[in-house]
Design a protein around this motif. Structure first.
Motif, PDB file in Angstrom:
ATOM      1  N   ALA A  36       0.906  -1.050  -0.030  1.00  0.00           N
ATOM      2  CA  ALA A  36      -0.150  -0.030   0.027  1.00  0.00           C
ATOM      3  C   ALA A  36       0.748   1.353   0.116  1.00  0.00           C
ATOM      4  CB  ALA A  36      -0.890   0.108   1.156  1.00  0.00           C
ATOM      5  N   ARG A  37       0.262   2.418  -0.305  1.00  0.00           N
ATOM      6  CA  ARG A  37       1.066   3.652  -0.466  1.00  0.00           C
ATOM      7  C   ARG A  37       1.608   3.960   1.136  1.00  0.00           C
ATOM      8  NH1 ARG A  37      -0.610   9.617  -2.575  1.00  0.00           N
ATOM      9  NH2 ARG A  37       1.343  10.560  -2.147  1.00  0.00           N
ATOM     10  N   ASP A  38       1.095   3.440   1.895  1.00  0.00           N
ATOM     11  CA  ASP A  38       1.628   3.905   3.449  1.00  0.00           C
ATOM     12  C   ASP A  38       2.653   2.823   3.693  1.00  0.00           C
ATOM     13  OD1 ASP A  38       0.174   1.220   4.171  1.00  0.00           O
ATOM     14  OD2 ASP A  38      -1.025   2.307   5.827  1.00  0.00           O
ATOM     15  N   GLY A  39       3.237   1.829   3.013  1.00  0.00           N
ATOM     16  CA  GLY A  39       4.232   0.973   3.095  1.00  0.00           C
ATOM     17  C   GLY A  39       3.931  -0.379   3.608  1.00  0.00           C
ATOM     18  N   ALA A  40       2.451  -0.385   3.935  1.00  0.00           N
ATOM     19  CA  ALA A  40       1.775  -1.684   4.690  1.00  0.00           C
ATOM     20  C   ALA A  40       2.053  -2.701   3.531  1.00  0.00           C
ATOM     21  CB  ALA A  40       0.579  -1.653   5.234  1.00  0.00           C
ATOM     22  N   TRP A  41       2.471  -4.160   3.963  1.00  0.00           N
ATOM     23  CA  TRP A  41       2.311  -5.201   2.857  1.00  0.00           C
ATOM     24  C   TRP A  41       1.189  -5.923   3.233  1.00  0.00           C
ATOM     25  CZ3 TRP A  41       6.881  -7.603   0.239  1.00  0.00           C
ATOM     26  CH2 TRP A  41       7.959  -6.403   0.068  1.00  0.00           C
ATOM     27  N   TYR A  42       0.235  -6.385   2.219  1.00  0.00           N
ATOM     28  CA  TYR A  42      -0.903  -7.274   2.238  1.00  0.00           C
ATOM     29  C   TYR A  42      -0.788  -8.473   1.579  1.00  0.00           C
ATOM     30  CZ  TYR A  42      -2.932  -3.270   4.365  1.00  0.00           C
ATOM     31  OH  TYR A  42      -3.235  -2.355   5.157  1.00  0.00           O
ATOM     32  N   HIS A  43      -1.342  -9.526   2.307  1.00  0.00           N
ATOM     33  CA  HIS A  43      -1.435 -11.053   1.200  1.00  0.00           C
ATOM     34  C   HIS A  43      -2.901 -11.464   1.414  1.00  0.00           C
ATOM     35  CE1 HIS A  43      -1.170 -15.421   0.997  1.00  0.00           C
ATOM     36  NE2 HIS A  43      -0.771 -15.087   0.176  1.00  0.00           N
ATOM     37  N   GLU A  44      -3.357 -11.536   0.238  1.00  0.00           N
ATOM     38  CA  GLU A  44      -4.819 -11.963   0.148  1.00  0.00           C
ATOM     39  C   GLU A  44      -5.710 -10.942   1.055  1.00  0.00           C
ATOM     40  OE1 GLU A  44      -4.842 -16.283   0.827  1.00  0.00           O
ATOM     41  OE2 GLU A  44      -4.177 -16.550  -0.914  1.00  0.00           O
ATOM     42  N   GLY A  45      -5.499  -9.675   0.933  1.00  0.00           N
ATOM     43  CA  GLY A  45      -6.004  -8.494   1.487  1.00  0.00           C
ATOM     44  C   GLY A  45      -5.746  -8.554   3.170  1.00  0.00           C
TER      45      GLY A  45
ATOM     46  N   LYS B   5       9.096 -16.562  -9.769  1.00  0.00           N
ATOM     47  CA  LYS B   5       9.045 -15.170  -9.939  1.00  0.00           C
ATOM     48  C   LYS B   5       7.748 -14.905  -9.640  1.00  0.00           C
ATOM     49  CE  LYS B   5      10.214 -11.879 -13.612  1.00  0.00           C
ATOM     50  NZ  LYS B   5      10.905 -11.687 -14.937  1.00  0.00           N
ATOM     51  N   TRP B   6       7.420 -14.135  -8.716  1.00  0.00           N
ATOM     52  CA  TRP B   6       6.002 -13.778  -8.655  1.00  0.00           C
ATOM     53  C   TRP B   6       5.993 -12.250  -8.795  1.00  0.00           C
ATOM     54  CZ3 TRP B   6       2.386 -17.411  -8.536  1.00  0.00           C
ATOM     55  CH2 TRP B   6       2.868 -18.808  -8.359  1.00  0.00           C
ATOM     56  N   ARG B   7       5.014 -11.739  -9.622  1.00  0.00           N
ATOM     57  CA  ARG B   7       4.675 -10.255  -9.657  1.00  0.00           C
ATOM     58  C   ARG B   7       3.653  -9.979  -8.554  1.00  0.00           C
ATOM     59  NH1 ARG B   7       3.474  -9.334 -15.114  1.00  0.00           N
ATOM     60  NH2 ARG B   7       1.912 -11.028 -14.984  1.00  0.00           N
ATOM     61  N   ILE B   8       3.885  -8.871  -8.058  1.00  0.00           N
ATOM     62  CA  ILE B   8       3.200  -8.211  -6.904  1.00  0.00           C
ATOM     63  C   ILE B   8       2.584  -6.799  -7.444  1.00  0.00           C
ATOM     64  CG2 ILE B   8       4.241  -9.566  -5.220  1.00  0.00           C
ATOM     65  CD1 ILE B   8       5.552  -6.743  -4.249  1.00  0.00           C
ATOM     66  N   ARG B   9       1.680  -6.103  -6.600  1.00  0.00           N
ATOM     67  CA  ARG B   9       1.192  -4.991  -6.852  1.00  0.00           C
ATOM     68  C   ARG B   9       1.876  -3.986  -5.689  1.00  0.00           C
ATOM     69  NH1 ARG B   9      -3.972  -7.469  -6.206  1.00  0.00           N
ATOM     70  NH2 ARG B   9      -4.129  -5.904  -4.388  1.00  0.00           N
ATOM     71  N   VAL B  10       2.304  -2.809  -6.420  1.00  0.00           N
ATOM     72  CA  VAL B  10       2.782  -1.613  -5.548  1.00  0.00           C
ATOM     73  C   VAL B  10       2.015  -0.539  -5.948  1.00  0.00           C
ATOM     74  CG1 VAL B  10       4.727  -0.371  -4.987  1.00  0.00           C
ATOM     75  CG2 VAL B  10       5.183  -2.891  -5.521  1.00  0.00           C
ATOM     76  N   GLU B  11       1.279   0.202  -4.883  1.00  0.00           N
ATOM     77  CA  GLU B  11       0.365   1.326  -5.057  1.00  0.00           C
ATOM     78  C   GLU B  11       1.192   2.558  -5.456  1.00  0.00           C
ATOM     79  OE1 GLU B  11      -2.190   1.696  -1.802  1.00  0.00           O
ATOM     80  OE2 GLU B  11      -3.322   0.095  -2.516  1.00  0.00           O
ATOM     81  N   ASP B  12       2.284   2.915  -4.936  1.00  0.00           N
ATOM     82  CA  ASP B  12       3.248   3.994  -5.069  1.00  0.00           C
ATOM     83  C   ASP B  12       4.747   3.803  -5.112  1.00  0.00           C
ATOM     84  OD1 ASP B  12       4.186   6.622  -5.369  1.00  0.00           O
ATOM     85  OD2 ASP B  12       3.644   7.049  -3.349  1.00  0.00           O
ATOM     86  N   THR B  13       5.461   3.547  -4.393  1.00  0.00           N
ATOM     87  CA  THR B  13       6.690   2.860  -3.933  1.00  0.00           C
ATOM     88  C   THR B  13       6.477   2.062  -3.006  1.00  0.00           C
ATOM     89  OG1 THR B  13       7.453   4.408  -2.210  1.00  0.00           O
ATOM     90  CG2 THR B  13       7.834   5.123  -4.328  1.00  0.00           C
ATOM     91  N   PRO B  14       7.718   0.914  -3.271  1.00  0.00           N
ATOM     92  CA  PRO B  14       7.524  -0.386  -2.302  1.00  0.00           C
ATOM     93  C   PRO B  14       8.254   0.107  -0.726  1.00  0.00           C
ATOM     94  CG  PRO B  14       9.493  -0.487  -4.019  1.00  0.00           C
ATOM     95  CD  PRO B  14       8.460   0.617  -4.276  1.00  0.00           C
TER      96      PRO B  14
END
Length: 188
Positions: A41-50, A82-91
């Motif tokens: 997330a943009r706030d730096g929090a990491w999520y797995h399956e929500g 190799k897994w693609r993930i989503r990043v909202e702004d910066t990791p």
């Protein structure tokens, strides 16, 4: 292949023991395994399956196998997956600005949200861009295509250190010195 973060963690730990501090993901080129439901997330929090990833050690570990490729996507990479993930702004986020020295000899450092200390300079340059709404987007290059965005408090601390610099034949600019490098932040 599995989308299980625990399995990725085991692969990374095994590789990190062999490689030292950071796993040598620049040497790893497995085929794309697919998309994994991990989001930063943009706030730096990491999520797995929500759900938030609660273990800070897992987030720190995953940050060592994360890279951004030329296609603009972010990937978690192991020797075999190799897994693609989503990043909202910066990791990564950069906070806790530290200053040593004065003027052109000063060194600035930030600490990321995963505990990595970065010295601003040639290896970790600062660049201040803008979001679509015109607000500043201060970034520090980390490694492997990754960037850390300065949080608001660190950006304000940085603003207190601005000096005017005039390059030959150019308009004066405001910026900061660190590690012998001048980083423009805005026009004078």
């Amino acid at each position: 292949m599995s989308q299980d973060p625990k399995r990725l963690e085991e692969q990374v730990k095994a590789a990190a023991v062999e490689a030292g501090d950071l796993p040598p993901i620049e040497k790893w080129h497995p085929d794309l395994s697919g998309d994994i439901d991990i989001r930063i997330a943009r706030d730096g929090a990491w999520y797995h399956e929500g759900e938030p990833i609660q273990r800070e050690a897992i987030v720190r570990l995953f940050s060592t196998i994360l890279r951004r490729e030329e296609d603009g996507h972010y990937y978690l990479v192991t020797p075999v997956e190799k897994w693609r993930i989503r990043v909202e702004d910066t990791p990564l986020l950069a906070h806790t600005l530290e200053k040593e020295g004065e003027g052109e000899r000063q060194t600035l450092a930030v600490t990321t949200n995963v505990g990595e200390k970065l010295l601003l300079g040639a290896e970790h340059p600062l660049e201040v861009g803008q979001y679509e709404d015109g607000s500043p987007r201060p970034l520090v290059r980390v490694r492997r295509g990754l960037e850390a965005r300065l949080v608001t408090a660190a950006y304000y601390e940085l603003a207190d250190l601005l000096v005017e610099n005039e390059a030959a034949g150019e308009s004066p600019s405001l910026g900061v010195w660190s590690g012998g490098e001048y980083f423009p932040v805005g026009n004078g």
